[in-house]
Design a protein around this motif. Structure first.
Motif, PDB file in Angstrom:
ATOM      1  N   ARG A  22      -0.725   6.457  -2.772  1.00  0.00           N
ATOM      2  CA  ARG A  22       0.123   6.239  -1.600  1.00  0.00           C
ATOM      3  C   ARG A  22       1.605   6.465  -1.907  1.00  0.00           C
ATOM      4  O   ARG A  22       2.339   7.055  -1.106  1.00  0.00           O
ATOM      5  N   LEU A  68       3.519   8.930   0.492  1.00  0.00           N
ATOM      6  CA  LEU A  68       4.337   8.181   1.439  1.00  0.00           C
ATOM      7  C   LEU A  68       5.769   8.011   0.937  1.00  0.00           C
ATOM      8  O   LEU A  68       6.685   7.814   1.727  1.00  0.00           O
ATOM      9  N   GLY A  69       5.944   8.111  -0.363  1.00  0.00           N
ATOM     10  CA  GLY A  69       7.244   7.865  -0.975  1.00  0.00           C
ATOM     11  C   GLY A  69       7.292   6.467  -1.560  1.00  0.00           C
ATOM     12  O   GLY A  69       6.753   5.519  -0.981  1.00  0.00           O
ATOM     13  N   LYS A  70       7.951   6.325  -2.724  1.00  0.00           N
ATOM     14  CA  LYS A  70       7.949   5.040  -3.432  1.00  0.00           C
ATOM     15  C   LYS A  70       8.541   3.922  -2.590  1.00  0.00           C
ATOM     16  O   LYS A  70       7.980   2.827  -2.496  1.00  0.00           O
ATOM     17  N   GLN A  71       9.718   4.182  -1.970  1.00  0.00           N
ATOM     18  CA  GLN A  71      10.358   3.132  -1.173  1.00  0.00           C
ATOM     19  C   GLN A  71       9.518   2.766   0.048  1.00  0.00           C
ATOM     20  O   GLN A  71       9.332   1.580   0.367  1.00  0.00           O
ATOM     21  N   ASN A  72       8.992   3.769   0.726  1.00  0.00           N
ATOM     22  CA  ASN A  72       8.152   3.499   1.894  1.00  0.00           C
ATOM     23  C   ASN A  72       6.898   2.722   1.502  1.00  0.00           C
ATOM     24  O   ASN A  72       6.430   1.862   2.249  1.00  0.00           O
ATOM     25  N   ASP A  73       6.352   3.032   0.324  1.00  0.00           N
ATOM     26  CA  ASP A  73       5.177   2.310  -0.155  1.00  0.00           C
ATOM     27  C   ASP A  73       5.520   0.847  -0.419  1.00  0.00           C
ATOM     28  O   ASP A  73       4.727  -0.053  -0.089  1.00  0.00           O
ATOM     29  N   GLU A  74       6.681   0.585  -0.992  1.00  0.00           N
ATOM     30  CA  GLU A  74       7.097  -0.796  -1.240  1.00  0.00           C
ATOM     31  C   GLU A  74       7.263  -1.554   0.072  1.00  0.00           C
ATOM     32  O   GLU A  74       6.838  -2.705   0.198  1.00  0.00           O
ATOM     33  N   TRP A  75       7.882  -0.916   1.055  1.00  0.00           N
ATOM     34  CA  TRP A  75       8.048  -1.564   2.359  1.00  0.00           C
ATOM     35  C   TRP A  75       6.699  -1.849   3.014  1.00  0.00           C
ATOM     36  O   TRP A  75       6.487  -2.900   3.622  1.00  0.00           O
ATOM     37  N   TYR A  76       5.787  -0.880   2.875  1.00  0.00           N
ATOM     38  CA  TYR A  76       4.445  -1.073   3.432  1.00  0.00           C
ATOM     39  C   TYR A  76       3.775  -2.287   2.800  1.00  0.00           C
ATOM     40  O   TYR A  76       3.192  -3.132   3.499  1.00  0.00           O
ATOM     41  N   ARG A 136       5.307  -5.559   4.125  1.00  0.00           N
ATOM     42  CA  ARG A 136       4.857  -5.880   5.495  1.00  0.00           C
ATOM     43  C   ARG A 136       3.405  -6.386   5.476  1.00  0.00           C
ATOM     44  O   ARG A 136       3.066  -7.355   6.158  1.00  0.00           O
TER      45      ARG A 136
END
Length: 297
Positions: A272, A276-284, A287
């Protein structure tokens, strides 16, 4: 992807004996092959379908033994039909162990992009029958399956028949693709919530590529001419039974092409951060974790 070996004589399949199975869309194609195989394994199988002719022929064929197959006429898109189906199975057997949400339809030449006009020259509303059966029907089946398992307070297994179209686009079938993407989203959105419940309820999905059935007869020659992978209904039956019976699988998908099986949800989750990108994965993940904590409070 992760390759999975599922031979026809897989020892796990013996555990189907005496299981109570409810399947939608059991009169033809994948459903009929699955009903027949489960019956041969000693399961108590009931199925819901609108196709009375083929269903009644199957009932006659599988009437022998101590586990006769039972047919319930009705549509998965009608709530009352599905309620009657589930209540009938429970009344007959006292429980349901496995639910296979298999019913679906494909409309060749979908009307979404066609400018079809009525007699007054106005654009006609497109038919959404594909969504009614292939997405809404699965949602209703899933709702009743989970309710039944909870009420029994016993383990239950729900397997959805998705499609390769759950993951990749298919030209000319926008509504079918939307429906099959939808059932994948349903499985993904339910798996964490079900894993947190005290009752052991598992949900999984099978994603077949092209399957040779009456459902796909119109396109069979094209696939053969282009040397594209073709599954037989028995291939999908093996994947359905594997997920229905294997307690190690929850929230997973078996992708089937040319009778070759691959689990793909695990690899998708593992990569992922790449797509999705590392930062986007962390945000996901943040959440998701907050949502889980909120449900537990």
């Amino acid at each position: 992807m992760t390759s999975v070996d599922i031979p026809a004589d897989y020892p796990l399949f013996a555990e189907a004996k005496d299981k109570v199975v409810a399947i939608t869309g059991g009169a033809t194609g994948i459903g009929a092959a699955t009903v027949s195989r489960l019956h041969s394994l000693g399961a108590y199988v009931s199925f819901l379908d609108v196709d009375r002719k083929n269903a009644e022929a199957m009932i006659q064929e599988l009437s022998g033994g101590n586990n006769p197959v039972r047919f319930y006429p009705g549509s998965v898109s009608v709530w009352a039909d599905q309620v009657r189906f589930f209540e009938g199975v429970v009344a007959q057997h006292g429980r349901v162990d496995i639910v296979l949400a298999n019913a679906g339809i494909m409309s060749a030449g979908e009307p979404l992009l066609a400018d079809t006009l009525d007699d007054e020259g106005h654009l006609k509303e497109p038919s959404l029958a594909v969504l009614d059966v292939t997405l809404q029907g699965v949602i209703l089946t899933s709702k009743l399956a989970i309710h039944t398992f909870r009420k029994q307070k016993s383990p239950g297994s729900l397997v959805i028949t998705g499609s390769a179209a759950s993951y990749v686009d298919g030209a000319g079938l926008p509504l079918y693709n939307a429906a099959k993407h939808g059932v994948l989203g349903l499985m993904r959105s339910l798996r964490d919530d079900l894993a947190a419940e005290p009752t052991d309820i598992r949900i999984n999905l099978v994603a077949p590529s092209f399957v040779e059935t009456p459902f796909t007869a119109h396109a069979l020659d094209i696939w053969r001419q282009n040397n594209l992978p073709i599954n037989q209904p028995s291939d999908i039956t093996k994947a359905l039974l594997f997920l229905a019976l294997n307690r190690e699988y929850h929230g997973r998908t078996i992708y089937v092409a040319a009778g070759i099986f691959s689990e793909i949800e695990g690899p998708i989750e593992a990569t992922r951060a790449t797509w999705l990108g590392k930062q986007n994965d962390e945000w996901y993940k943040q959440r998701r974790d907050k949502a889980r904590l909120a449900k537990e409070e």
